[in-house]
Design an enzyme around this catalytic site. Structure first.
Site, mmCIF file in Angstrom:
data_model
loop_
_atom_site.group_PDB
_atom_site.id
_atom_site.type_symbol
_atom_site.label_atom_id
_atom_site.label_comp_id
_atom_site.label_asym_id
_atom_site.label_seq_id
_atom_site.Cartn_x
_atom_site.Cartn_y
_atom_site.Cartn_z
ATOM 1 N N GLU A 18 0.833 -1.197 0.000
ATOM 2 C CA GLU A 18 0.000 0.000 0.000
ATOM 3 C C GLU A 18 0.870 1.250 0.000
ATOM 4 O O GLU A 18 0.597 2.210 -0.740
ATOM 5 C CB GLU A 18 -0.927 0.012 1.213
ATOM 6 N N TRP A 65 -8.442 -1.603 -0.049
ATOM 7 C CA TRP A 65 -9.165 -0.458 -0.622
ATOM 8 C C TRP A 65 -10.381 -0.880 -1.442
ATOM 9 O O TRP A 65 -11.101 -0.023 -1.978
ATOM 10 C CB TRP A 65 -8.227 0.383 -1.484
ATOM 11 N N TYR A 90 -4.729 9.776 -1.460
ATOM 12 C CA TYR A 90 -3.390 10.036 -0.938
ATOM 13 C C TYR A 90 -2.292 10.236 -1.985
ATOM 14 O O TYR A 90 -1.661 11.293 -2.029
ATOM 15 C CB TYR A 90 -2.961 8.878 -0.023
ATOM 16 N N CYS A 113 -7.145 10.173 6.191
ATOM 17 C CA CYS A 113 -7.189 10.015 7.651
ATOM 18 C C CYS A 113 -5.803 10.330 8.214
ATOM 19 O O CYS A 113 -5.671 11.168 9.098
ATOM 20 C CB CYS A 113 -7.611 8.595 8.012
ATOM 21 N N ARG A 128 -6.168 12.834 11.526
ATOM 22 C CA ARG A 128 -7.427 13.489 11.909
ATOM 23 C C ARG A 128 -8.438 12.488 12.439
ATOM 24 O O ARG A 128 -9.289 12.807 13.263
ATOM 25 C CB ARG A 128 -8.031 14.232 10.710
ATOM 26 N N ASP A 130 -9.164 4.747 13.161
ATOM 27 C CA ASP A 130 -9.805 3.498 13.553
ATOM 28 C C ASP A 130 -8.727 2.671 14.259
ATOM 29 O O ASP A 130 -7.865 2.083 13.613
ATOM 30 C CB ASP A 130 -10.328 2.794 12.289
#
Length: 307
Positions: free
Chosen positions: A64, A86, A128, A189, A209, A212
């Site tokens: 990733e 994803w 991203y 995130c 921000r 999980d």
């Protein structure tokens, strides 16, 4: 007693589950959350924060990260490598748009078999990697209007800045490009990274921000540490500290089994990361370049992803 390493993460996981405020969320699942937390990991001894209280599929995390660094925005390169992290977002979009009750395996098979289908339904928007490598940029015309210009490569600029001006306070890159957030399958995130050079060591801060803690954090913290190691190697530096700053730190209500089981387990020594070679630049790494040794985790704990 000051907690270090994985123990501080487990402490945060326990505090969020036991004392976090109950909150609704966009997925409708429900969470327990605390706001504004900080963890620190010392990378100077060669170890990386790859959790041991449950197996983390670190090769998928590396794939990733390389996908991000390549500026990718389509799931097809990940699916071709057996990485599914994803897929749920475009799959959900396809199901809603088509009404077809297609399984994840069927959807991914179609993504791999049909380039046109992949281009249409495997696209995540300017997520991203796009912002990291191709931040939209505009140039002024003589009449005061603006035109699209060559996109800005934040990561290439970061490496150049670390090499040329290590004392700068501007070693930063971010994925939080406000006008484009609604075009992304998921807004960033792990959104902003900053780096600091001192005494020949590279340290970094990740501001997240939204986190999980059950499923996202293990990948986020490991990839942030790996990226520090990659940047350090490219810039002739040694690794220093990784500071993680979490804003909305949450656990999903349907992850109780994960929390209970993980907190029951004892931590084991963190593994070591070495490199098999030094690639030509930050964008030339392959999975085989990362050598993880001493990783002895407890078994994986499966849990549902909230889309």
């Amino acid at each position: 007693m000051t907690l270090t390493g994985e123990a501080q993460y487990l402490d945060l996981l326990q505090r969020v589950w036991r004392t976090g405020v109950a909150r609704g969320d966009r997925t409708g699942t429900g969470t327990r959350a605390l706001f504004g937390e900080m963890l620190k990991f010392d990378l100077s001894d060669g170890t990386v924060p790859l959790l041991t209280t449950k197996r983390v599929f670190w090769k998928s995390a590396i794939r990733e990260l390389i996908w991000f660094l390549n500026g990718e925005s389509n799931i097809r390169p990940l699916v071709e490598q057996g990485v599914h992290i994803w897929t749920d977002w475009p799959l959900d979009a396809y199901r809603k748009a088509s009404g077809e009750a297609i399984s994840r395996d069927e959807f991914e098979a179609r993504i791999m078999a049909d380039a046109d289908f992949a281009a249409r339904w495997g696209e995540l928007g300017p997520v991203y990697g796009v912002q990291w490598r191709r931040w939209p940029r505009f140039a002024a015309n003589e009449d005061g209007s603006y035109r699209a210009d060559t996109p800005f490569d934040q990561l290439a600029a970061l490496v150049d800045g670390l090499k040329r001006n290590p004392n700068s306070r501007r070693h930063i890159f971010t994925g939080w490009n406000v006008p484009y957030l609604d075009q992304m399958a998921l807004p960033p995130c792990h959104m902003t990274y900053q780096y600091f050079v001192a005494d020949g060591r590279l340290s970094g801060i990740l501001y997240q921000r939204s986190c999980d803690l059950g499923l996202g954090f293990p990948f986020n913290i490991f990839e942030a540490a790996v990226l520090i190691r990659m940047l350090a190697q490219q810039c002739g530096l040694e690794p220093g500290m990784l500071t993680w700053m979490g804003a909305d730190c949450h656990v999903y209500e349907n992850h109780e089994h994960l929390v209970t089981e993980q907190l029951r387990r004892s931590t084991r020594p963190l593994p070591r990361l070495d490199f098999a070679r030094q690639p030509a630049d930050l964008f030339s790494y392959a999975l085989e370049d990362f050598v993880i040794t001493g990783y002895d985790p407890h078994p994986h704990i499966a849990a549902p992803v909230a889309v």
